[in-house]
Design a protein around this motif. Structure first.
Motif, PDB file in Angstrom:
ATOM      1  N   TYR A  70       0.865  -1.182   0.000  1.00  0.00           N
ATOM      2  CA  TYR A  70       0.000   0.000   0.000  1.00  0.00           C
ATOM      3  C   TYR A  70       0.902   1.232   0.000  1.00  0.00           C
ATOM      4  CZ  TYR A  70      -4.008  -2.892   1.500  1.00  0.00           C
ATOM      5  OH  TYR A  70      -5.009  -3.826   1.582  1.00  0.00           O
ATOM      6  N   ASN A  84       0.842   5.754  -0.061  1.00  0.00           N
ATOM      7  CA  ASN A  84       0.137   7.025   0.041  1.00  0.00           C
ATOM      8  C   ASN A  84       0.620   7.928  -1.099  1.00  0.00           C
ATOM      9  OD1 ASN A  84      -0.371   9.835   0.800  1.00  0.00           O
ATOM     10  ND2 ASN A  84      -0.958   9.049   2.819  1.00  0.00           N
ATOM     11  N   TYR A 130      -3.302   4.675   7.357  1.00  0.00           N
ATOM     12  CA  TYR A 130      -4.465   5.458   6.949  1.00  0.00           C
ATOM     13  C   TYR A 130      -4.557   6.829   7.628  1.00  0.00           C
ATOM     14  CZ  TYR A 130      -7.229   3.490  10.951  1.00  0.00           C
ATOM     15  OH  TYR A 130      -7.708   3.116  12.182  1.00  0.00           O
ATOM     16  N   THR A 131      -3.777   7.042   8.691  1.00  0.00           N
ATOM     17  CA  THR A 131      -3.727   8.381   9.293  1.00  0.00           C
ATOM     18  C   THR A 131      -2.677   9.259   8.625  1.00  0.00           C
ATOM     19  OG1 THR A 131      -2.165   7.616  10.974  1.00  0.00           O
ATOM     20  CG2 THR A 131      -4.519   7.568  11.552  1.00  0.00           C
ATOM     21  N   THR A 156      -8.936   1.005   5.390  1.00  0.00           N
ATOM     22  CA  THR A 156      -8.293   2.123   4.699  1.00  0.00           C
ATOM     23  C   THR A 156      -9.331   2.967   3.957  1.00  0.00           C
ATOM     24  OG1 THR A 156      -6.255   0.853   4.430  1.00  0.00           O
ATOM     25  CG2 THR A 156      -6.535   2.764   3.002  1.00  0.00           C
ATOM     26  N   HIS A 181     -11.100   5.672   5.904  1.00  0.00           N
ATOM     27  CA  HIS A 181     -10.365   6.855   6.336  1.00  0.00           C
ATOM     28  C   HIS A 181      -9.699   7.632   5.202  1.00  0.00           C
ATOM     29  CE1 HIS A 181     -10.575   4.275   9.952  1.00  0.00           C
ATOM     30  NE2 HIS A 181     -10.590   5.411  10.618  1.00  0.00           N
ATOM     31  N   MET A 182      -9.575   7.009   4.034  1.00  0.00           N
ATOM     32  CA  MET A 182      -8.899   7.677   2.920  1.00  0.00           C
ATOM     33  C   MET A 182      -9.775   7.606   1.670  1.00  0.00           C
ATOM     34  SD  MET A 182      -5.002   6.146   3.385  1.00  0.00           S
ATOM     35  CE  MET A 182      -4.229   7.316   2.255  1.00  0.00           C
ATOM     36  N   GLU A 238      -6.481   8.585  -2.950  1.00  0.00           N
ATOM     37  CA  GLU A 238      -5.370   9.001  -2.102  1.00  0.00           C
ATOM     38  C   GLU A 238      -4.319   7.907  -1.913  1.00  0.00           C
ATOM     39  OE1 GLU A 238      -7.266  12.376   0.845  1.00  0.00           O
ATOM     40  OE2 GLU A 238      -7.382  10.279   1.473  1.00  0.00           O
ATOM     41  N   TYR A 239      -4.672   6.691  -2.240  1.00  0.00           N
ATOM     42  CA  TYR A 239      -3.727   5.592  -2.036  1.00  0.00           C
ATOM     43  C   TYR A 239      -3.857   4.572  -3.162  1.00  0.00           C
ATOM     44  CZ  TYR A 239      -7.627   2.637  -0.479  1.00  0.00           C
ATOM     45  OH  TYR A 239      -8.796   1.917  -0.420  1.00  0.00           O
TER      46      TYR A 239
END
Length: 417
Positions: free
Chosen positions: A140, A142, A249-250, A266, A269-270, A274-275
């Protein structure tokens, strides 16, 4: 008299079932998985009047110790979730029921893909469990953090991964990698070691562990360098599943190696853009060695309701219900018919299917067939890995100590075989 006896027998049998409680231990806990299980439990209880299923849900990070304590105390459930590295321990100690007689009569056995039955029979060529899904590690990343750090795109090689981790960590309060130093850490060490080694064989032909070899050790050194260089959070030396996932995810750290089960938390929160998820970066000889694990269900040998337990097991792990479960936990399905499910057309799943289709992405299956492996992976390997991260032992020491432990276990296994 015969009629009366038949009626009385039927009433007694009905009463026996009415008084039956099936105790069921589950360790892959999340809101999604518990919601699915509770629905399936209600379905089973409706179809079997009078039967009660008691769900005992144990959080993953402490599950090995808590389940072992239950068994040692004689608190034996009927059905239990069996992570792959538990199977040999409980099968060899006589705690798991041989499921071969049940599989022989099971109408859906032919729908299981070959890999599922192969893994189920890793111990004594006997199926003591029925797998419910495969977990394959992917990376994964970001997108925003990589861009801010000047990284052009997700890393495709280990060298690019190390460089990206370094550049992201130069950003204030950010880190390149969600390193897992606590529970479950050995998988990360193994992938990094195998990538540097160019091979993922844990043993040579004589049964001696290869983990002390120079190739493996150089990979272990990469893992140590990431931590010592500050490219992972300082407290990640103790991080388990929840901490690493939350760290990703933060936005605390930019990269995380995990299974498809992380897609759900994930996505909460996103935003989807974004990812991304890609196959694990490749190392020596252009090869990667993502860990392949599986989750499974087993029936405990001391259960007094084995036939009913099998009935429950095949309800939660049948071709109609298993895909519902695998979606909730982020696993890949074990039934051939389930692979056509449109849910797996989601682009985010592409990394896992690409990994399985790539001849240079060689799945690593840990030696979980060794009875000693569950204690090794669950405790010993974690403690030694933490000592290496903290500079108390070297990468060479780490490889040697791990190798000595696994060599002894493998030699013992080969001698018995």
């Amino acid at each position: 008299m015969l009629l009366a006896a038949t009626i009385l027998g039927g009433l007694c049998a009905g009463q026996a079932q009415a008084d039956t409680t099936l105790r069921f231990v589950q360790t892959n806990t999340s809101d999604e998985s518990l919601a699915v299980l509770n629905t399936l439990i209600k379905k089973f209880e409706t179809e079997n009047p009078g039967v009660k299923v008691e769900l005992i849900s144990i959080p993953w990070d402490n599950s090995f110790e808590k389940f072992a304590t239950m068994i040692a105390a004689g608190d034996i459930p009927d059905v239990a979730e069996m992570p792959d590295n538990w199977v040999a321990l409980y099968a060899n100690s006589g705690h798991l029921e041989n499921l071969e007689p049940y599989i022989t009569k099971w109408e859906h056995a032919g729908d299981l893909n070959g890999r599922a039955l192969e893994l189920a029979r890793k111990v004594k060529d006997t199926a003591y469990v029925i797998p419910y899904g495969f977990f394959v590690k992917s990376l994964y990343y970001n997108k925003k953090l990589l861009a801010e750090a000047g990284v052009a795109g997700p890393p495709k090689t280990v060298d690019e991964f190390m460089d990206a981790a370094k550049k992201v960590s130069a950003l204030p309060g950010k880190f390149g990698y969600c390193l897992r130093g606590g529970s479950g850490a050995f998988n990360g060490w193994a992938m990094m070691g195998a990538a540097a080694n160019g091979d993922n064989a844990f043993f040579n032909k004589d049964g001696k562990s290869t983990l002390g070899d120079a190739g493996w050790v150089s990979g272990f050194q990469n893992q140590i360098d990431i931590y010592k260089s500050g490219w992972a959070p300082k407290d990640s030396v103790n991080w388990g599943y929840k901490e690493t996932v939350a760290g990703f995810y933060t936005g605390t750290c930019a990269m995380l190696d995990q299974d498809a089960d992380v897609l759900a938390p994930t996505a909460e929160h996103m935003a989807q853009d974004e990812y991304g998820v890609i196959p694990m970066p490749k190392g020596k000889n252009g090869k990667s060695f993502p860990i392949l694990t599986y989750g499974s269900w087993g029936i405990m040998a001391k259960s007094e309701h084995k036939d009913l337990a099998w009935k429950f097991l095949t309800l939660i792990d049948g071709p109609e219900t298993d895909p519902i479960w695998t979606k909730a936990v982020g696993a890949l399905p074990v039934f051939k018919s389930a692979e056509k499910d449109p849910a797996y057309a989601d682009p985010k799943y592409r990394a896992w299917f690409d990994t399985l289709a790539d001849k240079d992405a060689i799945p690593t299956i840990t030696p979980a067939y060794l009875p000693e492996y569950s204690l090794f992976a669950g405790s010993t390997a974690v403690k030694l890995g933490q000592q290496a991260l903290l500079g108390q032992i070297t990468a060479q020491d780490l490889g040697k100590q791990w190798g000595d432990i696994l060599s002894k276990a493998q030699q013992k296994y080969l001698a018995k075989k």
